[in-house]
Scaffold this active site. Structure first.
Site, PDB file in Angstrom:
ATOM      1  CE1 TYR A 103      -3.787   2.365   0.280  1.00  0.00           C
ATOM      2  CE2 TYR A 103      -2.143   3.540   1.930  1.00  0.00           C
ATOM      3  CZ  TYR A 103      -3.536   3.632   1.116  1.00  0.00           C
ATOM      4  OH  TYR A 103      -4.208   4.551   1.165  1.00  0.00           O
ATOM      5  CD1 TRP A 105      -1.445   7.754  -0.751  1.00  0.00           C
ATOM      6  CD2 TRP A 105      -1.691   9.552  -1.965  1.00  0.00           C
ATOM      7  NE1 TRP A 105      -2.637   7.974  -0.899  1.00  0.00           N
ATOM      8  CE2 TRP A 105      -2.952   9.229  -1.364  1.00  0.00           C
ATOM      9  CE3 TRP A 105      -1.133  10.445  -2.805  1.00  0.00           C
ATOM     10  CZ2 TRP A 105      -3.749  10.196  -1.447  1.00  0.00           C
ATOM     11  CZ3 TRP A 105      -2.359  11.548  -2.801  1.00  0.00           C
ATOM     12  CH2 TRP A 105      -3.404  11.382  -2.452  1.00  0.00           C
TER      13      TRP A 105
HETATM   14  N1  LIG Z   1      -1.800   8.229  12.487  1.00  0.00           N
HETATM   15  C1  LIG Z   1      -2.457   8.393  11.319  1.00  0.00           C
HETATM   16  N2  LIG Z   1      -1.891   7.679  10.348  1.00  0.00           N
HETATM   17  C2  LIG Z   1      -2.095   7.192   9.187  1.00  0.00           C
HETATM   18  C3  LIG Z   1      -3.062   8.422   8.730  1.00  0.00           C
HETATM   19  C4  LIG Z   1      -3.822   9.219   9.689  1.00  0.00           C
HETATM   20  O1  LIG Z   1      -4.521   9.869   9.612  1.00  0.00           O
HETATM   21  N3  LIG Z   1      -3.323   9.259  11.256  1.00  0.00           N
HETATM   22  N4  LIG Z   1      -3.501   8.291   7.466  1.00  0.00           N
HETATM   23  C5  LIG Z   1      -3.343   7.162   6.650  1.00  0.00           C
HETATM   24  C6  LIG Z   1      -3.664   7.579   5.246  1.00  0.00           C
HETATM   25  S1  LIG Z   1      -4.883   8.000   4.801  1.00  0.00           S
HETATM   26  C7  LIG Z   1      -2.518   7.001   4.408  1.00  0.00           C
HETATM   27  S2  LIG Z   1      -3.076   7.281   2.636  1.00  0.00           S
HETATM   28  C8  LIG Z   1      -1.454   6.504   4.477  1.00  0.00           C
HETATM   29  C9  LIG Z   1      -0.300   7.160   3.725  1.00  0.00           C
HETATM   30  O2  LIG Z   1       0.838   6.353   3.712  1.00  0.00           O
HETATM   31  P1  LIG Z   1       1.953   5.975   2.448  1.00  0.00           P
HETATM   32  O3  LIG Z   1       1.158   6.391   1.150  1.00  0.00           O
HETATM   33  O4  LIG Z   1       2.787   4.879   2.643  1.00  0.00           O
HETATM   34  O5  LIG Z   1       2.789   7.430   2.741  1.00  0.00           O
HETATM   35  P2  LIG Z   1       3.973   8.037   1.680  1.00  0.00           P
HETATM   36  O6  LIG Z   1       4.757   8.643   2.711  1.00  0.00           O
HETATM   37  O7  LIG Z   1       3.229   8.828   0.769  1.00  0.00           O
HETATM   38  O8  LIG Z   1       4.524   6.826   1.165  1.00  0.00           O
HETATM   39  C10 LIG Z   1       4.866   6.564  -0.276  1.00  0.00           C
HETATM   40  C11 LIG Z   1       6.192   6.276  -0.364  1.00  0.00           C
HETATM   41  O9  LIG Z   1       6.511   5.943  -1.930  1.00  0.00           O
HETATM   42  C12 LIG Z   1       8.023   6.242  -2.190  1.00  0.00           C
HETATM   43  N5  LIG Z   1       7.994   6.481  -3.369  1.00  0.00           N
HETATM   44  C13 LIG Z   1       7.603   7.732  -4.181  1.00  0.00           C
HETATM   45  N6  LIG Z   1       7.816   7.354  -5.500  1.00  0.00           N
HETATM   46  C14 LIG Z   1       8.362   6.178  -5.618  1.00  0.00           C
HETATM   47  C15 LIG Z   1       8.781   5.494  -6.845  1.00  0.00           C
HETATM   48  O10 LIG Z   1       8.529   6.039  -8.041  1.00  0.00           O
HETATM   49  N7  LIG Z   1       9.178   4.241  -6.594  1.00  0.00           N
HETATM   50  C16 LIG Z   1       9.306   3.826  -5.435  1.00  0.00           C
HETATM   51  N8  LIG Z   1       9.826   2.501  -5.417  1.00  0.00           N
HETATM   52  N9  LIG Z   1       9.100   4.486  -4.437  1.00  0.00           N
HETATM   53  C17 LIG Z   1       8.658   5.597  -4.583  1.00  0.00           C
HETATM   54  C18 LIG Z   1       8.293   7.400  -1.238  1.00  0.00           C
HETATM   55  O11 LIG Z   1       9.432   7.597  -1.185  1.00  0.00           O
HETATM   56  C19 LIG Z   1       7.379   7.128   0.065  1.00  0.00           C
HETATM   57  O12 LIG Z   1       8.166   6.633   0.858  1.00  0.00           O
HETATM   58  O13 LIG Z   1      -1.098   6.876   5.864  1.00  0.00           O
HETATM   59  C20 LIG Z   1      -2.090   6.522   6.746  1.00  0.00           C
HETATM   60  N10 LIG Z   1      -1.451   6.694   8.277  1.00  0.00           N
HETATM   61  N1  LIG Z   2      -1.148  18.159   2.948  1.00  0.00           N
HETATM   62  C1  LIG Z   2      -1.595  16.983   2.978  1.00  0.00           C
HETATM   63  N2  LIG Z   2      -2.885  16.722   2.454  1.00  0.00           N
HETATM   64  C2  LIG Z   2      -3.371  15.538   2.212  1.00  0.00           C
HETATM   65  C3  LIG Z   2      -2.326  14.466   2.707  1.00  0.00           C
HETATM   66  C4  LIG Z   2      -1.195  14.646   3.393  1.00  0.00           C
HETATM   67  O1  LIG Z   2      -0.455  13.745   3.757  1.00  0.00           O
HETATM   68  N3  LIG Z   2      -0.804  16.050   3.411  1.00  0.00           N
HETATM   69  N4  LIG Z   2      -2.720  13.367   2.622  1.00  0.00           N
HETATM   70  C5  LIG Z   2      -3.901  12.896   1.752  1.00  0.00           C
HETATM   71  C6  LIG Z   2      -4.743  11.552   2.063  1.00  0.00           C
HETATM   72  S1  LIG Z   2      -3.822  10.247   1.850  1.00  0.00           S
HETATM   73  C7  LIG Z   2      -5.929  11.605   2.524  1.00  0.00           C
HETATM   74  S2  LIG Z   2      -6.839  10.138   3.009  1.00  0.00           S
HETATM   75  C8  LIG Z   2      -6.646  13.008   2.896  1.00  0.00           C
HETATM   76  C9  LIG Z   2      -7.284  12.706   4.313  1.00  0.00           C
HETATM   77  O2  LIG Z   2      -8.006  13.751   4.629  1.00  0.00           O
HETATM   78  P1  LIG Z   2      -9.017  13.811   5.691  1.00  0.00           P
HETATM   79  O3  LIG Z   2      -9.375  12.596   6.332  1.00  0.00           O
HETATM   80  O4  LIG Z   2     -10.106  14.750   5.434  1.00  0.00           O
HETATM   81  O5  LIG Z   2      -8.058  14.731   6.629  1.00  0.00           O
HETATM   82  P2  LIG Z   2      -7.364  14.281   8.212  1.00  0.00           P
HETATM   83  O6  LIG Z   2      -6.199  15.492   8.418  1.00  0.00           O
HETATM   84  O7  LIG Z   2      -7.020  12.878   8.453  1.00  0.00           O
HETATM   85  O8  LIG Z   2      -8.796  14.628   9.064  1.00  0.00           O
HETATM   86  C10 LIG Z   2      -9.609  15.731   8.945  1.00  0.00           C
HETATM   87  C11 LIG Z   2      -9.984  16.231  10.322  1.00  0.00           C
HETATM   88  O9  LIG Z   2     -10.746  15.722  10.895  1.00  0.00           O
HETATM   89  C12 LIG Z   2     -10.940  16.041  12.171  1.00  0.00           C
HETATM   90  N5  LIG Z   2     -11.326  14.748  13.412  1.00  0.00           N
HETATM   91  C13 LIG Z   2     -10.384  14.075  13.727  1.00  0.00           C
HETATM   92  N6  LIG Z   2     -11.166  13.119  14.561  1.00  0.00           N
HETATM   93  C14 LIG Z   2     -12.318  13.658  14.600  1.00  0.00           C
HETATM   94  C15 LIG Z   2     -13.800  13.365  15.115  1.00  0.00           C
HETATM   95  O10 LIG Z   2     -13.862  12.409  15.960  1.00  0.00           O
HETATM   96  N7  LIG Z   2     -14.763  14.129  14.748  1.00  0.00           N
HETATM   97  C16 LIG Z   2     -14.563  15.128  14.146  1.00  0.00           C
HETATM   98  N8  LIG Z   2     -15.688  15.824  13.709  1.00  0.00           N
HETATM   99  N9  LIG Z   2     -13.438  15.474  13.330  1.00  0.00           N
HETATM  100  C17 LIG Z   2     -12.504  14.803  13.695  1.00  0.00           C
HETATM  101  C18 LIG Z   2      -9.355  16.550  12.713  1.00  0.00           C
HETATM  102  O11 LIG Z   2      -9.428  17.539  13.414  1.00  0.00           O
HETATM  103  C19 LIG Z   2      -8.742  16.485  11.166  1.00  0.00           C
HETATM  104  O12 LIG Z   2      -8.090  17.866  11.077  1.00  0.00           O
HETATM  105  O13 LIG Z   2      -5.770  13.743   3.007  1.00  0.00           O
HETATM  106  C20 LIG Z   2      -5.158  13.967   1.731  1.00  0.00           C
HETATM  107  N10 LIG Z   2      -4.430  15.470   1.669  1.00  0.00           N
HETATM  108 MO   LIG Z   3      -5.018   8.440   2.570  1.00  0.00          MO
END
Ligand SMILES: Nc1nc2c(c(=O)[nH]1)N[C@H]1C(S)=C(S)[C@@H](COP(=O)(O)OP(=O)(O)OC[C@H]3O[C@@H](n4cnc5c(=O)[nH]c(N)nc54)[C@H](O)[C@@H]3O)O[C@H]1N2
Ligand SMILES: Nc1nc2c(c(=O)[nH]1)N[C@H]1C(S)=C(S)[C@@H](COP(=O)(O)OP(=O)(O)OC[C@H]3O[C@@H](n4cnc5c(=O)[nH]c(N)nc54)[C@H](O)[C@@H]3O)O[C@H]1N2
Ligand SMILES: [Mo]
Length: 757
Positions: A103, A105
């Site tokens: 998994y 991005w």
């Molecule tokens: N506590 C907490 N944890 C969370 C979340 C949260 O809200 N709270 N959010 C979750 C969510 S929504 C998501 S989507 C995940 C995201 O988690 P990830 O998608 O695993 O995070 P990234 O840092 O985007 O990891 C992508 C990796 O791909 C590598 N990469 C980029 N380009 C290339 C390439 O061309 N080739 C190769 N081989 N590698 C490459 C980058 O260097 C990077 O290390 O995290 C989750 N974790």
């Molecule tokens: N800059 C930036 N943008 C991103 C990403 C990133 O890594 N960096 N990651 C991308 C990815 S993979 C994803 S999945 C999206 C995720 O997008 P979202 O899921 O919308 O983002 P989050 O920051 O996880 O959560 C949004 C907000 O939910 C609120 N929240 C947390 N718990 C609760 C709760 O119990 N109740 C309510 N009402 N609110 C709560 C928090 O205050 C938080 O700021 O963002 C994307 N956009």
């Molecule tokens: Mo995500």
């Protein structure tokens, strides 16, 4: 003009490749881009040569992962080792012992998409165990087919357009806010950032914005209802209850467009459990006063209202419920299908949600067919590694965890994205072999046995096409690969050669041949959509093509709501599911057959006096852990640690001031974080964004994550036996000032044995 692109935006390459400038017509370029080039060229964090872990070469069985040193090797040698190891594992244990859910991005760019390359390669090698759903919205992916007969993707694609909201919506009730912070990114790239301007327009117009969130900053312009985290369902149920109690529910809509209303209504009324889900009932749960709830309930029925949820709402214990209860509330109001009203999921969570650009299904790299077919729900990775052969449930099925011997990860960082990383560190020692393709020494690369250095988008040509972006860009190679980095495609082509299926993998094409092939297929897609793409050379030369199609404003489910008989949903009843016999029959205590209030495994409702709720939201300065070593993220740190944010009174209560370093702890672990203050955070919360490179150490005899990674603290548990999504937003922590000397980071330089100089 020369261009490049990332998930956070599109850029003109200027100063002979020494700098990037956002597209001139991007209304609000992302700050993330400012740290991209410095991160991608940082010699201390780039992987410059293939490397193999010393302990693995010596047969340590995985024990040294995360602490060991590396032996750098030539490509031919390491490719021989990797091919031989894959062949050994599939021979000894079968392809069902190979996990490549992988998994993450990765990077923008249609061809060099790391996971597509890995899956195509492994499918030809006999297959692998995959992963279902995402960390972003697993509960939605599992639930929407049951509730709406639509995949999560279909729901997102059909979401009511911003333009319709701006024209018609009078009350936007935004659970989790709508934030330009998260709207900085779009998976596979974006050429425009329009959410900030849209929100400003809404605020200036007649739409009343209400932000239901522990953070005011999730929707700055709005009235703020600082809900207690994890309790939104109680608020949603109470709103529905009060509407019904006032006789204001839309009976006609409920009868015509939903099934199961009787059961849900009986639950609201407390007919089975004796608990009426009234405003008075909800107050001690959600911490919003009863008068506000009642007034809001009435207002929702009097105005054109939209019930909007961010994705983060369901990244929590019982994350299925806010989705279902939010949808049910929208049904009670009866505005689904009406212009600018109803239900929305994901406004602001990424750039394209709500955009009215036409959807175009551009081609991608064909991945082939996986002969294994086994999978896990994506966030059950540690459980899978720790409990082979054990049973679990997922989406109304009983399943068994496979016995994994080899893990292969590309384009993702589980030691960023998973919860309770200390537990994952233990689980990660189980497989015989871990192979990682990465361009940077992330925590995951540092826990691999075989490390294959990949290029970044700056080092290869590619095409940026996003199905909901109005612009196609040629992404130019602007630098030679750093060190000995190779494209993932070249890595897998070389491995396929060693395993005897090079021709099947490459189909006789080099990378440029594939780009030409993808472009030719794109031309076919465009033709079917009624416009022409230029020839390959012209596109490559000009670098940019603007899709000449008009925007298509839409209102979610409008056809269905207008005539459910003629446009039934693909649910059992053809209508929106408010109670499901199928889900009820599976008898899950943590996911009953209708939307329900269920107390989370941890919450402020039964916290000790000194515990705070941890909000680990997406970082403003980077995408997840990408660019953490770049200038933008580094400049935002406090004493080199990720900054956590507290209400000033909370800080004072714990003897903390701006610029201090604090220690956050939970039963899972502890981490350091800088202290930042903000009156727009609930007094019982601390916000620590994700993405600081995971750096666990033993400090004064105790386990400590030294850099500020919230997943040192979070809980590794499924949302429920239904979706098994992650529950990142459900965590309690304790806080204390850190007065001891600051332990130096280890992630700011390569691992032992690797000299990047
Ligand atoms: N506590 C907490 N944890 C969370 C979340 C949260 O809200 N709270 N959010 C979750 C969510 S929504 C998501 S989507 C995940 C995201 O988690 P990830 O998608 O695993 O995070 P990234 O840092 O985007 O990891 C992508 C990796 O791909 C590598 N990469 C980029 N380009 C290339 C390439 O061309 N080739 C190769 N081989 N590698 C490459 C980058 O260097 C990077 O290390 O995290 C989750 N974790
Ligand atoms: N800059 C930036 N943008 C991103 C990403 C990133 O890594 N960096 N990651 C991308 C990815 S993979 C994803 S999945 C999206 C995720 O997008 P979202 O899921 O919308 O983002 P989050 O920051 O996880 O959560 C949004 C907000 O939910 C609120 N929240 C947390 N718990 C609760 C709760 O119990 N109740 C309510 N009402 N609110 C709560 C928090 O205050 C938080 O700021 O963002 C994307 N956009
Ligand atoms: Mo995500």
């Amino acid at each position: 003009m020369t261009y490049t692109a990332a998930h956070w935006g599109a850029y003109r390459v200027v100063d002979d490749g020494a700098a990037l400038a956002p597209l001139e017509d991007d209304p609000q370029p992302s700050r993330i881009g400012r740290g991209w080039l410095s991160a991608a060229t940082d010699r201390q964090s780039r992987i410059l040569r293939p490397a193999v872990r010393r302990g693995w070469l010596e047969g340590d069985g995985g024990a040294g992962r995360g602490t060991d040193s590396y032996v750098e090797m030539a490509w031919d040698e390491v490719l021989d080792i990797a091919a031989k190891e894959l062949d050994r594992v599939r021979g000894d244990f079968g392809n069902g012992a190979i996990f490549a859910g992988s998994y993450g991005w990765a990077s923008a760019g249609r061809f060099h998409h790391a996971q597509s390359q890995l899956r195509r390669f492994l499918n030809l090698a006999g297959g692998f165990v995959g992963a279902r759903d995402t960390y972003s919205h697993a509960a939605a992916e599992v639930m929407f087919p049951h509730l709406l007969g639509m995949s999560n993707r279909e729901v997102q694609d059909a979401v009511t357009s911003f333009s319709e909201v701006r024209k018609h919506c009078e009350l936007m009730l935004a659970f989790g806010g709508i934030s330009p912070r998260t709207a900085q990114v779009a998976s596979s790239g974006t050429t425009r950032h329009e959410v900030g301007a849209w929100l400003a327009d809404l605020a200036a117009g007649r739409t009343r914005l209400v932000n239901v969130s522990p953070r005011r900053g999730d929707l700055d312009a709005a009235e703020w209802l600082p809900v207690r985290p994890g309790t939104d369902v109680a608020l949603m149920l109470a709103l529905a209850y009060e509407i019904v109690a006032a006789g204001r529910e839309d009976r006609a809509f409920l009868d015509r467009c939903t099934s199961g209303w009787d059961r849900f209504r009986a639950y609201l009324a407390g007919e089975a459990d004796g608990v009426a889900k009234s405003a008075d009932w909800a107050v001690p749960l959600c911490d919003i006063d009863a008068g506000t709830i009642r007034a809001l309930a009435l207002e929702l029925t009097e105005k054109r209202s939209m019930v909007s949820l961010t994705w983060g709402m369901q990244r929590a214990d019982h994350g299925e419920q806010p989705l279902w209860a939010g949808l049910a509330l929208a049904c009670v109001i009866g505005q689904i299908g009406k212009p600018g009203g109803g239900f929305a999921f994901g406004y602001g969570s990424t750039t394209p949600v709500g955009r009215d650009a036409p959807l175009i299904d551009w081609p991608s790299v064909p991945q082939g067919v996986n002969p294994v077919g086994d999978y896990i729900p994506v966030a059950r990775i540690a459980d899978m590694l720790l409990k082979p052969g054990e049973g679990y449930t997922y989406n109304l099925r009983h399943r068994i965890y496979p016995d994994i011997r080899l893990v292969w990860w590309v384009g993702g960082n589980p030691f960023h994205h998973h919860q309770d990383l200390r537990r994952l560190d233990e689980a990660w020692k189980r497989p015989q072999t871990v192979i990682v393709n990465e361009h940077s020494w992330t925590a995951t690369a540092r826990r691999a046995d075989i490390v294959l250095p990949a290029t970044t988008p700056f080092e290869r040509d590619d095409i940026m096409i996003n199905r909901r972006d109005p612009v196609l860009l040629w992404m130019s190679r602007i630098r030679a690969p750093m060190g000995h980095a190779r494209d993932d495609y070249a890595i897998f082509a070389a491995l396929a050669g060693r395993l005897g299926f090079a021709d099947a993998f490459t189909e006789g094409r080099d990378a440029e041949g594939w780009l030409r092939h993808l472009w030719a297929r794109s031309q076919g897609v465009a033709q079917r959509m009624g416009f022409a793409l230029p020839d390959f050379e012209t596109f490559r030369g000009e670098g940019r093509f603007d899709v000449p199609l008009a925007s298509v404003p839409s209102n979610a489910l409008s056809q269905f709501a207008a005539d459910p008989g003629a446009h039934p949903l693909r649910t059992e009843s053809g209508r929106i599911t408010l109670a499901s016999e199928k889900i009820a029959a599976f008898a899950m205590p943590d996911c009953p057959g209708h939307p329900a209030w269920l107390k989370p495994v941890e919450s402020l409702l039964d916290a000790a006096q000194d515990e705070l709720h941890l909000v680990s939201s997406q970082p403003d300065t980077r995408l997840h852990a990408q660019n953490d070593r770049g200038s933008e993220a580094l400049a935002d740190k406090v004493a080199g640690r990720e900054a956590g944010t507290l209400h000033p009174e909370t800080a004072a209560r714990f003897g903390l001031k701006e610029g201090d370093v604090m220690r956050l702890s939970s039963p899972r672990g502890a981490c350091l974080a800088g202290v930042r203050l903000d009156e727009g955070v609930r007094r019982d919360c601390v916000v620590l964004p994700t993405g600081a490179w995971y750096d666990p150490q033993i400090v004064a005899g105790e386990w400590l994550e030294a850099h500020g990674n919230p997943n040192a603290l979070t809980i590794d548990k499924g949302t429920s036996g239904m979706a098994q999504g992650n529950i990142a937003h459900t965590t309690l922590v304790r806080v204390a000032r850190w007065d001891a000397p600051l332990p130096p980071l280890t992630v700011d330089r390569p691992p032992p044995g690797v000299a990047n100089g």
